[in-house]
Design an enzyme around this catalytic site. Structure first.
Site, PDB file in Angstrom:
ATOM      1  N   LEU A  84       0.951  -1.218  -0.097  1.00 55.05           N
ATOM      2  CA  LEU A  84      -0.223   0.046  -0.101  1.00 55.05           C
ATOM      3  C   LEU A  84       0.735   1.124  -0.011  1.00 55.05           C
ATOM      4  CD1 LEU A  84      -2.908  -0.944   2.665  1.00 55.05           C
ATOM      5  CD2 LEU A  84      -3.110  -0.738   0.109  1.00 55.05           C
ATOM      6  N   ASP A  85       0.653   2.042  -0.849  1.00 53.10           N
ATOM      7  CA  ASP A  85       1.456   3.390  -0.837  1.00 53.10           C
ATOM      8  C   ASP A  85       1.355   4.303   0.576  1.00 53.10           C
ATOM      9  OD1 ASP A  85      -0.756   5.211  -0.974  1.00 53.10           O
ATOM     10  OD2 ASP A  85      -0.730   5.174  -3.072  1.00 53.10           O
ATOM     11  N   ARG A  86       2.270   4.928   0.771  1.00 51.57           N
ATOM     12  CA  ARG A  86       2.393   5.751   1.996  1.00 51.57           C
ATOM     13  C   ARG A  86       1.189   6.502   2.109  1.00 51.57           C
ATOM     14  NH1 ARG A  86       5.038  11.159   2.831  1.00 51.57           N
ATOM     15  NH2 ARG A  86       5.319  11.313   4.922  1.00 51.57           N
TER      16      ARG A  86
END
Length: 228
Positions: A84-86
């Site tokens: 999951l991206d930041r």
């Protein structure tokens, strides 16, 4: 502790010394010894974390940003199943079996992942239908996906996406192409596993029944793909 033993050359896998804690192995069907003493084979374990926004999915970060590994146990060794991206939050799975994890991520298995996304401004039904059925990224068509509006608050709108694949920043890129801003993106389900009311930053182990159901779902979807 396990990573230190590996770096010190105390751990052997199938008779060979392993010095890299991140080195991929062939799954759980391995003979492992520590200081020459055979060890009992590991039981597959799967952990679910509610990833917080602003946290990176990495063991360390050269820019000093917080990572998901600060929120989960340090033992046993675990690796994330996907990313999951930041800026995103929600359900993130970890396992001590990287080969099993990779099977869950195989696009041929079509294991669905469900997301709730808040955008501004709202999109019309025609635009949502186009995203679901005719999206192209990097010159390749996306697999068909489910996209529906679940709530609208005037200037903002909540959407639900169900993806059968996991391309890099797929949802964000598709919505940016429509000229809308993504305010929040939360993964709420991975196959049969549901985030539920697990609080941000909290984690729990999946039960044996949940692991079996997740694996069975992936196998069923994979068989359907090969039968068509």
């Amino acid at each position: 502790m396990a990573a230190q033993w590996i770096r010190a050359g105390r751990v052997a896998v199938d008779g060979r010394i392993v010095r890299d804690p991140e080195a991929p192995q062939r799954g759980l069907d391995l003979w492992i010894s520590i200081d020459g003493i055979p060890q009992q084979r590991a039981r597959r374990q799967v952990l679910m974390l509610h990833k917080k926004r602003g946290v990176v999915v990495s063991r360390s970060d050269e820019r000093g940003r917080p990572t998901v590994f600060a929120d989960i146990p340090q033992e046993p060794w675990l690796a994330p199943i996907g990313r999951l991206d930041r800026a995103s939050s929600g359900l993130l799975l970890f396992s001590n079996d990287p080969i099993w994890s990779q099977r869950l991520l195989d696009p041929a298995g079509h294991l669905p992942k469900t997301y709730r996304v808040q955008i501004r401004p709202p999109l019309a039904a025609e635009a949502l239908h186009h995203i679901a059925t005719a999206s192209v990224l990097d010159g390749r068509p996306c697999l068909p996906m489910e996209v529906r509006a679940v709530a609208c608050g005037g200037k903002t709108q909540w959407l639900e996406f169900v993806l059968q694949e996991g391309r890099n920043r797929q949802i964000r890129r598709l919505l940016e192409a429509q000229g809308v801003e993504v305010l929040r993106l939360i993964r709420i389900a991975f196959g049969s596993v549901i985030l539920g009311d697990l609080a941000p930053g909290s984690w729990r182990w999946l039960s044996e029944a949940e692991i079996t159901a997740l694996e069975s779902m992936g196998n069923d979807e994979l068989r359907k793909t090969y039968d068509t």
